[in-house]
Write a protein that holds these residues in place. Structure first.
Motif, PDB file in Angstrom:
ATOM      1  N   UNK A  46     -14.146  11.581  -3.645  1.00 59.95           N
ATOM      2  CA  UNK A  46     -13.974  11.466  -2.373  1.00 59.95           C
ATOM      3  C   UNK A  46     -13.494  12.577  -1.788  1.00 59.95           C
ATOM      4  N   UNK A  47     -12.379  13.370  -2.285  1.00 59.52           N
ATOM      5  CA  UNK A  47     -12.084  14.618  -1.732  1.00 59.52           C
ATOM      6  C   UNK A  47     -13.246  15.648  -1.803  1.00 59.52           C
ATOM      7  N   UNK A  48     -13.963  15.720  -3.159  1.00 55.82           N
ATOM      8  CA  UNK A  48     -15.068  16.611  -3.231  1.00 55.82           C
ATOM      9  C   UNK A  48     -16.194  16.336  -1.920  1.00 55.82           C
ATOM     10  N   UNK A  49     -16.054  15.330  -1.583  1.00 60.45           N
ATOM     11  CA  UNK A  49     -17.162  14.942  -0.282  1.00 60.45           C
ATOM     12  C   UNK A  49     -16.450  15.145   1.019  1.00 60.45           C
ATOM     13  N   UNK A  50     -15.328  15.575   0.741  1.00 65.12           N
ATOM     14  CA  UNK A  50     -14.576  16.254   2.255  1.00 65.12           C
ATOM     15  C   UNK A  50     -13.650  14.988   2.822  1.00 65.12           C
ATOM     16  N   UNK A  51     -13.529  13.865   1.935  1.00 61.77           N
ATOM     17  CA  UNK A  51     -12.547  12.958   2.377  1.00 61.77           C
ATOM     18  C   UNK A  51     -11.115  13.361   2.055  1.00 61.77           C
ATOM     19  N   UNK A  52     -10.272  13.488   3.422  1.00 62.09           N
ATOM     20  CA  UNK A  52      -8.815  13.811   3.139  1.00 62.09           C
ATOM     21  C   UNK A  52      -8.123  13.101   4.105  1.00 62.09           C
ATOM     22  N   UNK A  64      -9.619   9.917   3.624  1.00 67.52           N
ATOM     23  CA  UNK A  64      -9.457   9.478   2.321  1.00 67.52           C
ATOM     24  C   UNK A  64      -8.643   8.086   1.906  1.00 67.52           C
ATOM     25  N   UNK A  65      -7.731   7.727   2.975  1.00 70.30           N
ATOM     26  CA  UNK A  65      -7.241   6.661   3.045  1.00 70.30           C
ATOM     27  C   UNK A  65      -8.200   5.438   3.351  1.00 70.30           C
ATOM     28  N   UNK A  66      -9.060   5.522   4.606  1.00 70.29           N
ATOM     29  CA  UNK A  66      -9.874   4.352   4.935  1.00 70.29           C
ATOM     30  C   UNK A  66     -10.984   4.358   4.122  1.00 70.29           C
ATOM     31  N   UNK A  67     -11.724   5.269   3.609  1.00 73.80           N
ATOM     32  CA  UNK A  67     -13.096   5.278   2.912  1.00 73.80           C
ATOM     33  C   UNK A  67     -12.905   4.963   1.359  1.00 73.80           C
ATOM     34  N   UNK A  68     -11.694   5.506   0.894  1.00 76.24           N
ATOM     35  CA  UNK A  68     -11.752   5.327  -0.767  1.00 76.24           C
ATOM     36  C   UNK A  68     -10.417   4.395  -1.011  1.00 76.24           C
ATOM     37  N   UNK A  69      -9.146   4.558  -0.401  1.00 71.60           N
ATOM     38  CA  UNK A  69      -8.179   3.762  -1.001  1.00 71.60           C
ATOM     39  C   UNK A  69      -8.036   2.507  -0.633  1.00 71.60           C
ATOM     40  N   UNK A  70      -8.539   2.022   0.736  1.00 71.44           N
ATOM     41  CA  UNK A  70      -8.554   0.728   1.184  1.00 71.44           C
ATOM     42  C   UNK A  70      -9.538   0.029   0.595  1.00 71.44           C
ATOM     43  N   UNK A  96       0.825  -1.264  -0.006  1.00 67.93           N
ATOM     44  CA  UNK A  96       0.073  -0.040   0.006  1.00 67.93           C
ATOM     45  C   UNK A  96       0.794   1.186   0.015  1.00 67.93           C
ATOM     46  N   UNK A  97       1.715   1.340   0.930  1.00 70.17           N
ATOM     47  CA  UNK A  97       2.849   2.452   0.761  1.00 70.17           C
ATOM     48  C   UNK A  97       3.550   2.617  -0.517  1.00 70.17           C
ATOM     49  N   UNK A  98       3.851   1.628  -1.021  1.00 67.99           N
ATOM     50  CA  UNK A  98       4.727   1.673  -2.356  1.00 67.99           C
ATOM     51  C   UNK A  98       3.576   2.119  -3.251  1.00 67.99           C
ATOM     52  N   UNK A  99       2.435   1.740  -3.121  1.00 73.39           N
ATOM     53  CA  UNK A  99       1.518   2.330  -4.349  1.00 73.39           C
ATOM     54  C   UNK A  99       1.051   3.710  -4.173  1.00 73.39           C
ATOM     55  N   UNK A 100       1.149   4.192  -3.045  1.00 71.43           N
ATOM     56  CA  UNK A 100       0.917   5.672  -2.700  1.00 71.43           C
ATOM     57  C   UNK A 100       2.050   6.454  -3.015  1.00 71.43           C
ATOM     58  N   UNK A 101       3.280   6.365  -2.385  1.00 71.24           N
ATOM     59  CA  UNK A 101       4.438   7.172  -2.717  1.00 71.24           C
ATOM     60  C   UNK A 101       5.208   6.725  -3.763  1.00 71.24           C
ATOM     61  N   UNK A 102       5.426   7.610  -4.690  1.00 62.52           N
ATOM     62  CA  UNK A 102       6.272   7.387  -5.854  1.00 62.52           C
ATOM     63  C   UNK A 102       7.650   7.090  -5.591  1.00 62.52           C
ATOM     64  N   UNK A 103       8.299   7.864  -4.561  1.00 61.22           N
ATOM     65  CA  UNK A 103       9.770   7.673  -4.213  1.00 61.22           C
ATOM     66  C   UNK A 103       9.901   6.389  -3.641  1.00 61.22           C
TER      67      UNK A 103
END
Length: 277
Positions: free
Chosen positions: A176-182, A186-192, A103-110
């Motif tokens: 998700x961001x438009x509905x206030x998920x940050x 955003x991690x728990x309700x969209x990414x996971x 998950x961390x590799x997928x999120x962070x390009x570096x």
């Protein structure tokens, strides 16, 4: 007065669809049970009539009698417990670490640029080939076997979790961001949720590979476990015990995969609708 049906057409269609799904599930259950039974019957007939060599292809009735004897003297239950412990501990530890790292590799390009090529190269090396090195480092014990299982589970889950994160539709993230998920929301309700299908696919694959690996390690570096039972039976030319070990290993795989499927259905109820014919 003549009674008229007041059933809504939409409700009627839903009822027909539900009944069709139940019939399909019942059919699948019958086929899943009947097919192995039919194969066992054919095996028994072929072995009893001499169509196949009964010394090599032991009749199922003899295998069953041998299994009962191995259960009564405690050999099978002991080996099953040892293998299950090695498998579960390695699978859980390696799988959990693989999910987090993926998950961390997928999120962070570096991080992905730094570690993904390394993990891909290590995954290409058969994990069982690392067993001699682990034996040198940790000695003959449980640690090398568990670490070998953990390694294969880690790499499968790391690859699938990373792919799951990267395959999420960017429009879902924007919604998700438009509905206030940050941040955490955003991690728990969209990414996971978006990554879960890939994770459970990885869990199914990792379960099968982990069982193969733990059996292989018990072939060469153990004096207990189902793999040892199979290997020792082959060396002593006792095919009836060997088949008991092989069948038990297959049943362990079925149970482990079934547990993963059950958890997936509970966590992802929407997958049931997608899997219907």
């Amino acid at each position: 007065m003549t009674a008229t049906s007041t059933e809504n057409p939409i409700d009627a269609e839903l009822n027909r669809s539900s009944a069709h799904s139940r019939r399909l599930r019942q059919r699948d259950l019958v086929l899943g049970i009947a097919t192995p039974i039919a194969l066992l019957v054919l095996w028994q007939i072929a072995s009893s009539t001499g169509l196949i060599d009964a010394k090599i292809f032991t009749p199922p009735t003899t295998i069953f009698s041998t299994a009962i004897a191995l259960i009564n003297n405690g050999i099978l239950t002991h080996d099953l417990g040892i293998t299950s412990l090695r498998l579960i501990v390695g699978f859980v530890l390696g799988g959990a670490a693989g999910i987090v790292v993926g998950i961390f590799l997928g999120i962070f390009r570096t991080l992905r640029a730094a570690f993904s090529p390394l993990f891909s190269a290590l995954y290409a090396v058969p994990q069982i080939a690392v067993l001699p090195l682990l034996l040198v480092i940790f000695g003959i014990g449980e640690t090398p076997k568990i670490l070998t299982v953990a390694a294969v589970s880690f790499f499968v889950l790391e690859i699938n979790a990373m792919a799951g994160v990267r395959s999420i539709d960017p429009q879902l993230i924007e919604a998700g961001r438009a509905y206030g998920a940050k941040g955490r929301r955003l991690f728990w309700h969209v990414l996971i949720p978006g990554t879960l299908p890939a994770i459970f696919t990885g869990l199914r694959v990792a379960a099968a590979l982990a069982l193969v690996v733990v059996t292989a390690t018990e072939f060469v570096a153990a004096n207990s476990g189902l793999g040892y039972l199979v290997w020792n039976s082959w060396q002593l030319f006792e095919p009836n015990q060997m088949y008991v070990g092989l069948i038990t290993i297959a049943l362990v795989g079925v149970v482990l995969t079934g547990i993963v499927e059950l958890v997936a259905r509970r966590i992802m109820p929407w997958s049931r609708r997608n899997s219907r014919d």
